[in-house]
Every structure is written in C-alpha cells, then in structure tokens.
Scaffold this active site. Structure first.
Site, PDB file in Angstrom:
ATOM      1  CB  SER A 163      -0.909   0.009   1.217  1.00 22.56           C
ATOM      2  OG  SER A 163      -0.174   0.442   2.339  1.00 22.56           O
ATOM      3  CE  LYS A 164      -2.098   5.942  -3.809  1.00 25.32           C
ATOM      4  NZ  LYS A 164      -3.217   6.798  -3.846  1.00 25.32           N
ATOM      5  NE  ARG A 165      -2.422   3.276   4.719  1.00 23.19           N
ATOM      6  CZ  ARG A 165      -2.640   2.086   5.241  1.00 23.19           C
ATOM      7  NH1 ARG A 165      -2.165   1.794   6.424  1.00 23.19           N
ATOM      8  NH2 ARG A 165      -3.353   1.190   4.602  1.00 23.19           N
TER       9      ARG A 165
END
Ligand code: GLU
Length: 478
Positions: free
Chosen positions: A256-258
C-alpha cells in the site's frame, strides 16, 4: 485448452495511477495471449465518474507503453470491437439491461436512497448482511409502467436466484463454489444511465470475445455475480484466474501507498530499467521450470503458464529488484553503452560535467543500482565536498595526517597526471614511511572525495584532476 482463440484483456479504471500489482497482471495477460497466438485487448473502464481522475486514462496507457508493452486492440489503436472506452458504449449497456428485464432476470427498482439506507441500517442492527430487501422485485408490470411514466428515478437490479450453487473453476485456485444467497440483488444500471462495473464488464468481455480473464484476487467476490449474469444472458463465461496481490516489501500487509511507492510509473521515474522491472514482475510469484532469475520477455511468453502462479501472496522484494536492475545496467554497459548513456541523461543532474561522462561512467557503473544513483555516486567529482574531520583523524592524530597530506601534495605536484604515476607516488609514500595501509589509503580517499566508499582510488584521483586533488589535499584539515 479449447479451440476458441485466446483473447485476454486488461480493463483499468482511470481512477489514479497504475498500481504495480495491476501492471504485473497486464504482463501476465499480455504473455498468455502472445503464447497462444491470440490478442491482448486494452479497455478503459471509466463508468465511475465520481472516482475518475482527470488525465489518469492517458497516463495509464503511457505507463504501459513506457514499459515496452503494447495491445492489439484498444482505445487508441481501435479494433473490431471499438470503441474500447466504456463511456462511449453506454447505449449497449442500457440495451442489455433492458434485455435482462424483459427476460425476467432483472427488475426496475424505485427505492429512494433514504429507504435503502434504512433497510441497510435495520440489517446491521439485526446483524444480517446488509442486503437490499427486494421490495421492488415484486412490483407488478402495471406498477412498474406507472412509476416509469411518472418519471421517477430508478435503477435496474439483477434478480439473484435463491439458494443456487454457483460453481466455476479458477485456473489458480481450482473449483470454487458459492451459494447465491450471499449475493445482493446487484445494481446493474444506475439512475444516471451509467452501468455498474458488473454489468459493463460482463457485457464487454462477452462482446469483445474475451476467452480468459486474469485479474487481481480483489475481484474474487465479484465473479459469482458475473457468472450469474453470463447465465442470465445465455452466454458462455470465460476462464477465470484470480491473481494474489503483492505484500509490502517487509512481507506484512497488502502493498500500500502508506508503506512506499506503489505506482508502476514511479519505478520508471526512479531509474529502474523497464527490462529489469519486467523481469522482476515475471519472477515475482512465478518461477521458470529451471528456476533461473534472468528471463527475457520472449522466453517468458513461451514459458509462462497461469496455473503455476503462486496461490499465496508474495512480498514485493525490493532488494531483488535492486539486484536485478544492477544486473541489467551492467549488461547494458557490456552490450550497448550508447543506450545506457542515453538513458542516464534523464538522471544526471544539471551541474554534471557531461564532457567527463566518458571518464566517470566506467568508474561507477558497477555500483549503479538505479539510474538515479548516478548523482550520489558521482557528485564528489564536480561538487564541493565536505570532509568529516573525525573520519579523517579516526586512525591517526592530526600531526601525522597533516604530515601525510603534505607529502602527498609534494609528491603529486610533480608528476605527469596518469593513473599509474599517481599510484606510484601514493604507494611509495606509504611504503617509505611504513604507514598503516588501512589508515593511509582511507585517509587519502576521504581527503579527496569526502566519502568512505568510492570507485578505485587512483583512477578516481586521475579523473578528479590535478588542480582539484591538490586543492582538496591542502584543505582537508582546515
Ligand atoms: N475496471 C476494473 C479495475 O479497475 C477491472 C477489473 C476486472 O479486471 O474485471 O481493475
């Protein structure tokens, strides 16, 4: 395999940047079609106007092209089933939704948002899955006609059969069986006349004669709904394969982007070579029979079989990607330096001395993991350096280092500036005074480059040039 021609597709939605996971699925669909002499179709699914991001459609296509892949049919190249952008096919979906209403497989629903929310809320309270209560499924024909003539808002929903077992075989997961009772009466056509994903995807995959659908496992729960739609239309469903999603590089949680970059374009922008990335995506969750790591696109097309894709999610192994990219950069150095130099242009900073590229590159190419590393690996050749005094004096006191620097200055000042002359002088100073090698050579390296790790020392000093080297020797301790 049956005799139907193999046609695969990728159907991205222009709701953001192309995810690396989606890109790797594109690669699989591409390879499978090519392996069987079939076609790979690109379709843009832009029916969700709320989530659409301006320009994203074009960027998706450009990213795929930048990786070196192409499609046989698609929005820009056309094809026998054009148009390939769903918002240009709206009439077809309305027609097909009406067909299902006619045949009794779908119905008009006039329930208001408030009513639907109340139904969901009640289900939540009673701890039931929040399904539509099918209120409009039982309206008589006359009631429907009357409501339609009143111009009320409506949607068209799929009439999901009760207690039916829906069975299909997934190429990766084997036989899958789902009871229809867990499926909501899906909206097929929205009140704005746009289809939902479920209707549009089935209508288009059928219309475009798609034989195999390989997509991310996040669509697994949609597939029984699609099978029901194929049945309702009387169409033969394609073969499905649901591909596990990538985990973060640390192996925990879905990528994920995080936890870092996930867009396929961002890896190109960082200086990973498309060839290396393709190779990386090929072997992530799939291994050639002989277990090798290096594999070309042509070989992959021959060898890839979706049935051999790992059933388990694999981590996005960034270390492996870095390693592979280094391998490809060195291969390019050996086989096509002109190409390497051209590609590096985009990553060399504006103050890079282009005239010295021919001298600098041979010294650093082996340590390039990404093209963008060029700045960090070469900056001491053309930018002011900062010498960390404590490093310089780590293994000898100031007096000794100062003496050594003076000797180096005097020795190097006199010679003709070639690698071998430089080496002769530096070595002879060390030997003559019996300086500890470790201390002496590290001190020289730090004094003239500011870094602990650099390309081979004498070559580096030659490329730095006499003036700069002498100046740095003089300034090192100040
Ligand atoms: N439009 C869907 C997406 O954005 C396509 C899913 C599918 O492949 O069926 O990924």
């Amino acid at each position: 395999m049956t005799n139907t021609p193999v046609r695969t597709r990728m159907a991205p939605s222009p709701t953001g940047e192309l995810h690396v996971g989606s890109f790797s699925i594109i690669l699989k669909n591409y390879a499978f079609a090519k392996k069987h002499g079939g076609q790979f179709v690109l379709r843009v699914e832009d029916t969700d106007k709320v989530r659409e991001v301006e320009g994203a459609g074009e960027r998706l296509l450009n990213t795929i092209k930048a990786y070196g892949l192409s499609w046989d049919e698609g929005p820009d190249v056309g094809g026998p089933h054009a148009p390939y952008t769903q918002s240009e096919r709206l009439d077809l979906y309305v027609e097909k939704a009406n067909e299902l209403v006619e045949s009794g497989h779908a119905y008009h629903c006039f329930c208001s948002r408030e009513k639907l929310e109340a139904v969901r809320e009640k289900a939540r309270e009673e701890k039931r899955p929040p399904k539509y209560d099918r209120h409009c499924r039982n309206l008589s024909k006359e009631e429907v006609v009357k409501k339609l003539s009143e111009n009320g808002e409506f949607v068209i929903r799929l009439a999901v059969p009760d207690n039916r077992s829906i069975v299909y075989t997934d190429l990766i997961r084997g036989d899958i069986e789902v009871n229809s009772d867990i499926i909501d009466d899906q909206v097929l056509l929205k009140s704005d006349g746009f289809p939902t994903y479920h209707l549009a995807v089935v209508v288009d995959d059928n219309d475009m004669e798609i034989s195999h659908i390989m997509r991310g496992e996040e669509w697994l729960s949609s597939t029984p709904k699609h099978i029901l739609l194929y049945e309702a239309f009387g169409w033969k469903p394609p073969v499905f394969a649901h591909i596990p999603i990538y985990l973060n590089p640390n192996g925990k949680g879905k990528m994920s982007k995080r936890k870092g970059d996930v867009s396929a374009q961002s890896f190109l922008d960082k200086g990973y070579l498309p060839e290396a990335l393709l190779n990386f995506f090929m072997i992530l969750g799939w291994t050639p029979k002989d277990q090798r790591d290096i594999i070309s696109l042509e070989e992959y097309v021959q060898e890839f079989d979706p049935q051999d894709i790992s059933k388990k999610s694999v981590a996005f192994d960034i270390d492996k990607l870095n390693w592979l990219n280094g391998v490809y950069i060195r291969k390019m150095w050996d086989e096509n330096q002109v190409d390497l130099v051209t590609r590096l242009e985009k990553f060399t900073p504006t103050d890079f001395p282009q005239a010295k590229l021919d001298q600098i590159l041979p010294l650093i190419y082996e340590r390039l993991e990404k093209l963008s590393d060029i700045e960090e690996l070469s900056d001491f050749f053309y930018r002011d350096i900062k010498v960390d005094r404590s490093l310089l004096l780590k293994k000898a006191d100031k007096e000794l280092v100062s003496k050594q620097l003076d000797e180096l200055y005097a020795g190097l000042n006199e010679i003709e500036w070639t690698t071998s002359e430089i080496e002769k002088v530096v070595r002879s100073i060390q030997e003559e005074h019996d300086y500890k090698k470790n201390q002496f050579f590290m001190m020289v390296r730090i004094a003239v480059t500011g870094k602990k790790a650099t390309p081979p020392l004498f070559e580096t000093i030659e490329v730095l040039g006499k003036d700069l080297t002498l100046r740095r020797l003089k300034l090192a301790l100040t």
